[in-house]
Write a protein that holds these residues in place. Structure first.
Motif, short mmCIF file in Angstrom:
data_model
loop_
_atom_site.label_atom_id
_atom_site.label_comp_id
_atom_site.label_asym_id
_atom_site.label_seq_id
_atom_site.Cartn_x
_atom_site.Cartn_y
_atom_site.Cartn_z
N ILE A 42 0.84 -1.20 0.00
CA ILE A 42 0.00 0.00 0.00
C ILE A 42 0.87 1.25 0.00
O ILE A 42 0.63 2.19 -0.77
N GLY A 43 1.90 1.27 0.84
CA GLY A 43 2.81 2.42 0.90
C GLY A 43 3.50 2.68 -0.43
O GLY A 43 3.60 3.83 -0.88
N ILE A 44 3.97 1.63 -1.07
CA ILE A 44 4.64 1.77 -2.37
C ILE A 44 3.66 2.31 -3.41
O ILE A 44 4.00 3.22 -4.19
N LEU A 45 2.44 1.78 -3.45
CA LEU A 45 1.46 2.24 -4.43
C LEU A 45 1.11 3.73 -4.21
O LEU A 45 1.04 4.49 -5.17
N ILE A 46 0.93 4.13 -2.96
CA ILE A 46 0.64 5.53 -2.67
C ILE A 46 1.82 6.40 -3.12
O ILE A 46 1.64 7.47 -3.70
N GLY A 47 3.04 5.94 -2.86
CA GLY A 47 4.23 6.68 -3.30
C GLY A 47 4.28 6.84 -4.81
O GLY A 47 4.61 7.91 -5.32
N ILE A 48 3.94 5.78 -5.53
CA ILE A 48 3.93 5.84 -6.99
C ILE A 48 2.90 6.87 -7.46
O ILE A 48 3.18 7.68 -8.35
N PHE A 49 1.72 6.85 -6.88
CA PHE A 49 0.69 7.82 -7.25
C PHE A 49 1.12 9.25 -6.90
O PHE A 49 0.79 10.19 -7.61
N HIS A 50 1.89 9.41 -5.81
CA HIS A 50 2.37 10.74 -5.43
C HIS A 50 3.56 11.17 -6.28
O HIS A 50 4.07 12.27 -6.11
N VAL A 51 4.01 10.31 -7.19
CA VAL A 51 4.99 10.69 -8.20
C VAL A 51 4.27 11.03 -9.51
O VAL A 51 4.54 12.04 -10.13
N ILE A 52 3.33 10.18 -9.90
CA ILE A 52 2.63 10.35 -11.18
C ILE A 52 1.77 11.62 -11.17
O ILE A 52 1.81 12.40 -12.13
N MET A 53 0.99 11.82 -10.11
CA MET A 53 0.04 12.94 -10.09
C MET A 53 0.74 14.31 -10.10
O MET A 53 0.38 15.17 -10.90
N PRO A 54 1.76 14.55 -9.24
CA PRO A 54 2.40 15.86 -9.34
C PRO A 54 3.18 16.03 -10.65
O PRO A 54 3.29 17.15 -11.16
N LEU A 55 3.71 14.93 -11.20
CA LEU A 55 4.41 15.03 -12.48
C LEU A 55 3.45 15.51 -13.57
O LEU A 55 3.78 16.42 -14.34
N ALA A 56 2.27 14.93 -13.60
CA ALA A 56 1.25 15.38 -14.57
C ALA A 56 0.88 16.84 -14.30
O ALA A 56 0.74 17.64 -15.24
N GLY A 57 0.76 17.21 -13.03
CA GLY A 57 0.44 18.59 -12.68
C GLY A 57 1.54 19.55 -13.08
O GLY A 57 1.29 20.65 -13.58
N ILE A 58 2.80 19.15 -12.86
CA ILE A 58 3.94 20.01 -13.22
C ILE A 58 3.97 20.25 -14.73
O ILE A 58 4.17 21.37 -15.19
N LEU A 59 3.78 19.19 -15.48
CA LEU A 59 3.78 19.33 -16.94
C LEU A 59 2.67 20.27 -17.40
O LEU A 59 2.88 21.15 -18.24
N ALA A 60 1.48 20.10 -16.83
CA ALA A 60 0.37 21.00 -17.17
C ALA A 60 0.67 22.42 -16.70
O ALA A 60 0.37 23.40 -17.41
N GLY A 61 1.29 22.57 -15.53
CA GLY A 61 1.62 23.89 -15.00
C GLY A 61 2.64 24.61 -15.86
O GLY A 61 2.54 25.82 -16.07
N LYS A 62 3.64 23.88 -16.34
CA LYS A 62 4.64 24.50 -17.22
C LYS A 62 4.00 24.98 -18.51
O LYS A 62 4.31 26.05 -19.01
N LEU A 63 3.09 24.19 -19.04
CA LEU A 63 2.38 24.59 -20.26
C LEU A 63 1.56 25.85 -19.99
O LEU A 63 1.59 26.79 -20.79
N LEU A 64 0.86 25.88 -18.86
CA LEU A 64 0.06 27.06 -18.52
C LEU A 64 0.91 28.30 -18.32
O LEU A 64 0.55 29.39 -18.75
N SER A 65 2.06 28.13 -17.64
CA SER A 65 2.89 29.31 -17.36
C SER A 65 3.47 29.89 -18.64
O SER A 65 3.63 31.10 -18.75
N GLU A 66 3.76 29.04 -19.61
CA GLU A 66 4.26 29.55 -20.89
C GLU A 66 3.17 30.31 -21.64
O GLU A 66 3.44 31.29 -22.31
N LYS A 67 1.93 29.87 -21.48
CA LYS A 67 0.83 30.49 -22.22
C LYS A 67 0.25 31.71 -21.51
O LYS A 67 -0.14 32.67 -22.16
#
Length: 186
Positions: A42-67
């Motif tokens: 359970i801990g490992i799965l939560i950790g993986i999700f806490h890597v995937i979700m902010p990574l997706a957010g960061i990518l979207a955030g960088k796109l937004l900041s450029e625009k």
């Protein structure tokens, strides 16, 4: 060097605030008889999700900041404030929460539900140009450790601590949002 240490400390505090959800829900789930192997998974799965979700957010955030530039920065600060306020509000509600079983689809739903807020924070960090690798490493490790701590502690105590930890996490995110918006006025 001082700038990197400052950013690391800030990210660790944010990661701890985001991990409070996983910790508090882990407390409740930890009260079930779970084997140590299941707690580890359970801990490992939560950790993986806490890597995937902010990574997706960061990518979207960088796109937004450029625009959208400054407008995107305002939105990032407001998102943190709203997220923090929502975490505090949900911790104050006295209604019984539905318990998600930590197996199969229920486990994936649990991991997704406690990591959704890290997408919003990732979005904000992407807008502000945070170092992506540093963010996902901090968020993943801290979420994993906090989940394990919640599950293990849940085996020992009852659920009263969970509500307070979620409120504390919300207050920290709220404070960061106010600080980010304060840079426009200061």
């Amino acid at each position: 060097m001082t700038e990197i240490v400052g950013e690391l400390v800030t990210l660790l505090i944010m990661a701890a605030a985001l991990g409070m959800d996983a910790f508090s829900v882990g407390l409740g789930i930890g009260m079930y008889k779970l084997r140590l192997r299941k707690i580890f998974e359970i801990g490992i799965l939560i950790g993986i999700f806490h890597v995937i979700m902010p990574l997706a957010g960061i990518l979207a955030g960088k796109l937004l900041s450029e625009k959208f530039g400054t407008l995107a920065s305002w939105i990032g600060g407001l998102l943190l404030i709203l997220l923090g306020a929502q975490m505090i509000w949900s911790s104050l509600k006295k209604e019984a929460e539905s318990v998600i079983t930590p197996v199969g689809f229920g486990l994936l739903l649990f991991a997704l539900s406690v990591s959704l807020d890290s997408f919003s924070v990732g979005l904000t960090l992407g807008i502000y140009g945070a170092k992506t690798v540093l963010v996902i490493i901090c968020f993943g490790i801290v979420a994993t450790v906090q989940t394990w701590a919640g599950l293990l502690l849940g085996r020992k105590v009852r659920g009263w601590l969970g509500t307070y930890s979620e409120a504390l996490g919300g207050a920290i995110l709220l404070a960061f949002g106010i600080k980010l918006l304060g840079t426009f006025f200061g």
